[in-house]
Design an enzyme around this catalytic site. Structure first.
Site, PDB file in Angstrom:
ATOM      1  N   ARG A 108      29.048 -17.977-147.365  1.00 43.19           N
ATOM      2  CA  ARG A 108      29.855 -17.720-146.167  1.00 43.19           C
ATOM      3  C   ARG A 108      31.250 -18.341-146.312  1.00 43.19           C
ATOM      4  O   ARG A 108      32.229 -17.803-145.815  1.00 43.19           O
ATOM      5  CB  ARG A 108      29.147 -18.207-144.894  1.00 43.19           C
ATOM      6  CG  ARG A 108      29.753 -17.651-143.614  1.00 43.19           C
ATOM      7  CD  ARG A 108      28.940 -17.985-142.375  1.00 43.19           C
ATOM      8  NE  ARG A 108      27.913 -17.012-142.062  1.00 43.19           N
ATOM      9  CZ  ARG A 108      28.111 -15.837-141.449  1.00 43.19           C
ATOM     10  NH1 ARG A 108      29.321 -15.480-141.087  1.00 43.19           N
ATOM     11  NH2 ARG A 108      27.109 -15.023-141.213  1.00 43.19           N
TER      12      ARG A 108
ATOM     13  N   GLN B  64      14.472 -24.125-135.382  1.00 46.18           N
ATOM     14  CA  GLN B  64      15.115 -22.825-135.199  1.00 46.18           C
ATOM     15  C   GLN B  64      14.376 -21.740-135.998  1.00 46.18           C
ATOM     16  O   GLN B  64      14.636 -20.561-135.802  1.00 46.18           O
ATOM     17  CB  GLN B  64      16.564 -22.866-135.695  1.00 46.18           C
ATOM     18  CG  GLN B  64      17.498 -23.743-134.895  1.00 46.18           C
ATOM     19  CD  GLN B  64      18.846 -23.888-135.579  1.00 46.18           C
ATOM     20  OE1 GLN B  64      19.167 -24.956-136.058  1.00 46.18           O
ATOM     21  NE2 GLN B  64      19.645 -22.836-135.637  1.00 46.18           N
TER      22      GLN B  64
ATOM     23  N   GLU C  41      28.809 -19.220-132.920  1.00 53.09           N
ATOM     24  CA  GLU C  41      29.581 -19.982-133.902  1.00 53.09           C
ATOM     25  C   GLU C  41      31.085 -19.759-133.882  1.00 53.09           C
ATOM     26  O   GLU C  41      31.852 -20.714-134.055  1.00 53.09           O
ATOM     27  CB  GLU C  41      29.057 -19.669-135.315  1.00 53.09           C
ATOM     28  CG  GLU C  41      27.634 -20.118-135.519  1.00 53.09           C
ATOM     29  CD  GLU C  41      27.073 -19.611-136.832  1.00 53.09           C
ATOM     30  OE1 GLU C  41      26.807 -18.401-136.943  1.00 53.09           O
ATOM     31  OE2 GLU C  41      26.919 -20.428-137.748  1.00 53.09           O
TER      32      GLU C  41
ATOM     33  N   PHE D 162      28.614 -22.630-140.531  1.00 53.72           N
ATOM     34  CA  PHE D 162      27.889 -22.352-141.775  1.00 53.72           C
ATOM     35  C   PHE D 162      28.810 -22.113-142.975  1.00 53.72           C
ATOM     36  O   PHE D 162      28.715 -21.091-143.648  1.00 53.72           O
ATOM     37  CB  PHE D 162      27.004 -21.125-141.515  1.00 53.72           C
ATOM     38  CG  PHE D 162      25.757 -21.008-142.349  1.00 53.72           C
ATOM     39  CD1 PHE D 162      24.674 -21.823-142.125  1.00 53.72           C
ATOM     40  CD2 PHE D 162      25.656 -20.056-143.351  1.00 53.72           C
ATOM     41  CE1 PHE D 162      23.511 -21.693-142.872  1.00 53.72           C
ATOM     42  CE2 PHE D 162      24.492 -19.912-144.119  1.00 53.72           C
ATOM     43  CZ  PHE D 162      23.425 -20.729-143.867  1.00 53.72           C
TER      44      PHE D 162
HETATM   45  N1  LUZ Z   1      21.946 -18.785-141.838  1.00 53.10           N
HETATM   46  C1  LUZ Z   1      21.685 -17.974-142.858  1.00 53.10           C
HETATM   47  C2  LUZ Z   1      23.119 -18.737-141.189  1.00 53.10           C
HETATM   48  O1  LUZ Z   1      20.618 -18.071-143.452  1.00 53.10           O
HETATM   49  N2  LUZ Z   1      22.583 -17.049-143.224  1.00 53.10           N
HETATM   50  C3  LUZ Z   1      23.783 -16.927-142.618  1.00 53.10           C
HETATM   51  O2  LUZ Z   1      24.582 -16.067-142.979  1.00 53.10           O
HETATM   52  C4  LUZ Z   1      24.075 -17.819-141.569  1.00 53.10           C
HETATM   53  N3  LUZ Z   1      25.255 -17.784-140.965  1.00 53.10           N
HETATM   54  C5  LUZ Z   1      25.504 -18.644-140.000  1.00 53.10           C
HETATM   55  C6  LUZ Z   1      24.554 -19.560-139.633  1.00 53.10           C
HETATM   56  N4  LUZ Z   1      23.371 -19.604-140.212  1.00 53.10           N
HETATM   57 MO1  MOS Z   2      23.179 -21.839-137.613  1.00 54.40          MO
HETATM   58  S1  MOS Z   2      24.588 -22.905-138.554  1.00 54.40           S
HETATM   59  O1  MOS Z   2      23.578 -20.396-137.141  1.00 54.40           O
HETATM   60  O2  MOS Z   2      21.718 -22.441-137.515  1.00 54.40           O
END
Ligand code: LUZ
Ligand code: MOS
Length: 701
Positions: free
Chosen positions: A256, A143, A658, A290
């Site tokens: 988060r 990703q 999400e 997350f």
């Molecule tokens: N990745 C990140 C995330 O680095 N920061 C975030 O706030 C986040 N939020 C959701 C999923 N991935």
């Molecule tokens: Mo994510 S948990 O937005 O890779």
């Protein structure tokens, strides 16, 4: 092993050119263990063979002598021993100490939620190829191609420009490839640098399950205070995040969690503290939501406990505490809509909550060993990377001389449909048929320094960049058209591939316009750059405006338990979800449905099990149960909340990846509701997943 048949080389930490370090946020994670290993499954050496099977065979020639050290897998024990991955943080608003004194009711309890295996269909992997002058091209199932590029450069001691990372698409990711795709790409590249030959490294399923990190398990303590009107006036929560053996993305995930402590409710006095605890398990990592789901499960558990003690329905407390416009979040941002209560109201209008409750009551009175339960689950999820600098993106747009369009962005297609959305945006700006638009692979030489496709923000950030680039080219084309037609450029537009003057079609078509622009030496390429405006956050005060906007919605879940066997089914999930003004309702509804089933799995059947040494016992699909078609709700309805959508969302279409995961939390409380119907003595326990085994024990306790 080096001498085994078909083995080309075996690499260890000694073969590393630069730093033996892959930690993304905190440099605390070696690529290959040196002197100490901290979890079962930590990479120590890489065997390179002519074939996969020869390399695998050679594993048995390696003997490693271990001196055993003490193992900690419980985050609370780790915290007691001072084993934190980084310092604790506290977010607060108001004064909980004073507020609790004025509460009419105060309840406290403990909540535990388990980890979750991503189970992307395509396991982790990469393929690296040597180019001239020490350059390496890497195909990675990641990703975050920039993160992969940066880390390879660091470990191989090369400048970033020597490493080209290319991604066509992934067979799923769910956060599992935000950070943890990196190691395998670095290993393959290291082997390429050493051997000068292409190297492919793909984990098979059991290695992937054993070696890579999952959703963080949390253990939490809460205290909730309400007044006579059932308003939540105080909430105090402490989260013990099981971080695993290295920080990975835990600092951002813990952050988060703190942001989403109050879910979709307004709580004037709130204090939330989080500890990220170092344990001897593969580092836990990003997973859809997350850290948000873990926080929301705690506040929902607190409400469930209060409701049960007060002998009222959980939904009564939920409903009377929903966020309203101008309410203050505990992190300083002001709530800018009534979407929370609107989605609840709309759910009631569309699906009649009390009628559903009556049906269930009737069913339960008529059935002794089958019991049904119901639960409502409102959600509120902040959109933006919580780390403000990550909220930027770029897109490279070319219009070729024949009128076809090529687009490169930093976004990764992982099945969520981001490429389709990018194409739609370009086609809509130019007003051409979508077949004219092609999405190129995601490549670090075309679009540099990109954030991972994560935080539900892939379409938002990259889509804005596409929008900006396309509009700049469109402006130039409109000027060209004005010159060709000798009219004022203000009256010109494109409609279905035809240039229009005052909305009336002219004889000038898209292809001719592009060709003439090229011959007139007009620039037909553009890089769009987007940085989300408005957002900021100050870590010294833990206050700011971290999110571009929030996504809301409400789900109603009903379940049925077989009270002889403890097994259960999800009868229905009915949702009103706030899509804003969706640019692709089919994709977005698909995201909601997939997320809900994944959320149900997390709350019910997916159970990671470790032995006392931290060895993962649920290391294959015969031991780790994931939701299948039978677990999916029998009735599944998703209705969009009618809103205009916020200005800051791309074409007012809200992020969707999400937020709907958290609707799945409703299944836990619906099951508890049904259990109570069979066994009024069942004492609520908040230990997810609520497996059939736990249900059965609860029914007869
Ligand atoms: N990745 C990140 C995330 O680095 N920061 C975030 O706030 C986040 N939020 C959701 C999923 N991935
Ligand atoms: Mo994510 S948990 O937005 O890779």
């Amino acid at each position: 092993a080096r001498q085994a048949k078909g083995v080309v080389d075996v690499l260890t930490a000694k073969d590393i050119y630069g730093d033996n370090q892959i930690g993304g946020i905190i440099p605390d994670e070696p690529l290959f263990a040196e002197n100490e290993v901290h979890f079962i499954g930590q990479p120590i050496a890489l065997i390179i063979g002519n074939t996969y099977f020869e390399a695998r065979e050679a594993r048995k020639y390696i003997d490693i002598e271990y001196e055993e050290m003490e193992v900690v897998i419980d985050p609370r024990i780790a915290k007691d021993r001072g084993q934190l991955l980084f310092p604790a943080r506290t977010f607060y608003i108001g004064n909980t100490d004073d507020a609790f004194k004025d509460c009419d009711y105060v309840f406290s309890g403990q909540v535990d939620s388990g980890g979750q295996e991503h189970l992307y269909i395509e396991t982790q992997g990469s393929y690296a190829v040597p180019l001239e002058n020490n350059n390496i091209k890497v195909y990675s199932s990641t990703q975050g191609p920039t993160q992969v590029q940066r880390t390879i450069a660091k470990v191989l001691d090369l400048p970033m420009h020597s490493i080209e990372v290319d991604v066509t698409r992934l067979g799923g990711a769910f956060g599992g490839k935000e950070d943890q795709a990196t190691a395998w790409a670095v290993m393959a590249s290291l082997a390429v640098r050493k051997l000068g030959k292409p190297v492919k490294l793909i984990l098979d399923r059991d290695d992937d399950m054993i070696m890579t990190g999952k959703r963080h398990p949390y253990s939490s303590d809460f205290k909730i205070g309400l007044n006579k009107e059932f308003k939540i006036t105080a909430f105090d929560v402490t989260y013990y995040q099981n971080g695993g053996a290295a920080a990975d993305l835990s600092p951002a995930i813990m952050e988060r969690t703190l942001f989403h402590a109050s879910n979709a409710y307004f709580i004037p006095n709130l204090k939330a503290t989080a500890y990220s605890c170092k344990t001897n398990i593969a580092p836990f990592t990003a997973y859809r939501g997350f850290g948000g789901p873990q926080a929301m499960f705690v506040i929902e558990s607190a409400i469930a406990l209060a409701a049960s003690k007060l002998n009222i329905s959980k939904s009564e407390i939920q409903k009377s505490n929903l966020l309203k416009k101008d309410d203050l979040f505990h992190y300083g941002q002001i709530c800018d809509s009534d979407n929370a209560s609107q989605s609840w109201t709309s759910l009631n209008t569309n699906f009649d909550i009390s009628l559903e409750e009556q049906r269930i009551e009737k069913y339960n009175s008529e059935n002794r060993f089958l019991k049904r339960g119901i639960s409502l689950m409102p959600i509120c999820f902040g959109i933006s990377f919580t780390k403000t600098p990550m909220n930027q993106a770029r897109a490279l747009v070319h219009i070729y001389q024949d009128g076809s369009i090529g687009i490169s962005t930093g976004a990764i297609e992982m099945g969520q449909g981001v490429n389709t959305k990018m194409m739609q945006i370009a086609a809509s700006v130019f007003n051409v048929d979508i077949s004219r638009v092609k999405i190129e692979s995601t490549n670090t030489t075309r679009v540099a320094n990109s954030s991972p496709t994560a935080a539900s923000s892939g379409a938002d950030l990259n889509g804005h960049a596409v929008f900006i680039a396309c509009n700049e080219i469109l402006d130039r084309l409109m000027n060209t058209a004005a010159e060709i037609l000798d009219i004022d450029n203000k009256n010109i537009s494109l409609l279905n591939e035809v240039v229009c003057n005052n909305d009336k079609p002219t004889k000038l078509f898209w292809e001719e316009l592009v060709d003439k622009a090229f011959l007139g030496r007009v620039k037909l390429s553009e890089v769009g750059h987007y940085a989300t405006p408005v957002i900021h956050f100050d870590k010294s005060t833990e206050k700011g405006h971290p999110f571009a906007y929030h996504v809301y919605g409400t789900a109603m879940t009903t379940v049925q338990i077989d009270c002889i066997r403890g097994i259960y089914e999800v009868e229905s999930v009915k949702i009103v979800h706030d899509f804003g003004n969706s640019i692709n309702q089919i994709i977005d509804t698909g995201q909601v449905e997939g997320a809900v089933v994944q959320g149900i799995g997390w709350m019910t059947v997916e159970e990671l099990d470790y032995d006392k040494n931290g060895q993962l016992l649920a290391d294959s699909l015969s031991k780790y149960k994931v939701p299948d078609i039978h677990m999916a709700p029998k009735v599944f309805e998703t209705i969009p909340l009618k809103t205009d959508g916020p200005e800051l969302a791309i074409m007012k279409s809200k992020a969707v990846g999400e937020p709907p995961f958290m609707y799945g939390i409703g299944s836990f409380f619906a099951l508890q509701d049904a259990m109570k119907k069979f066994n009024p003595n069942y004492k609520l326990k908040f230990h997810a997943p609520l497996t059939p085994e736990k249900v059965l024990l609860g029914l007869y306790e």
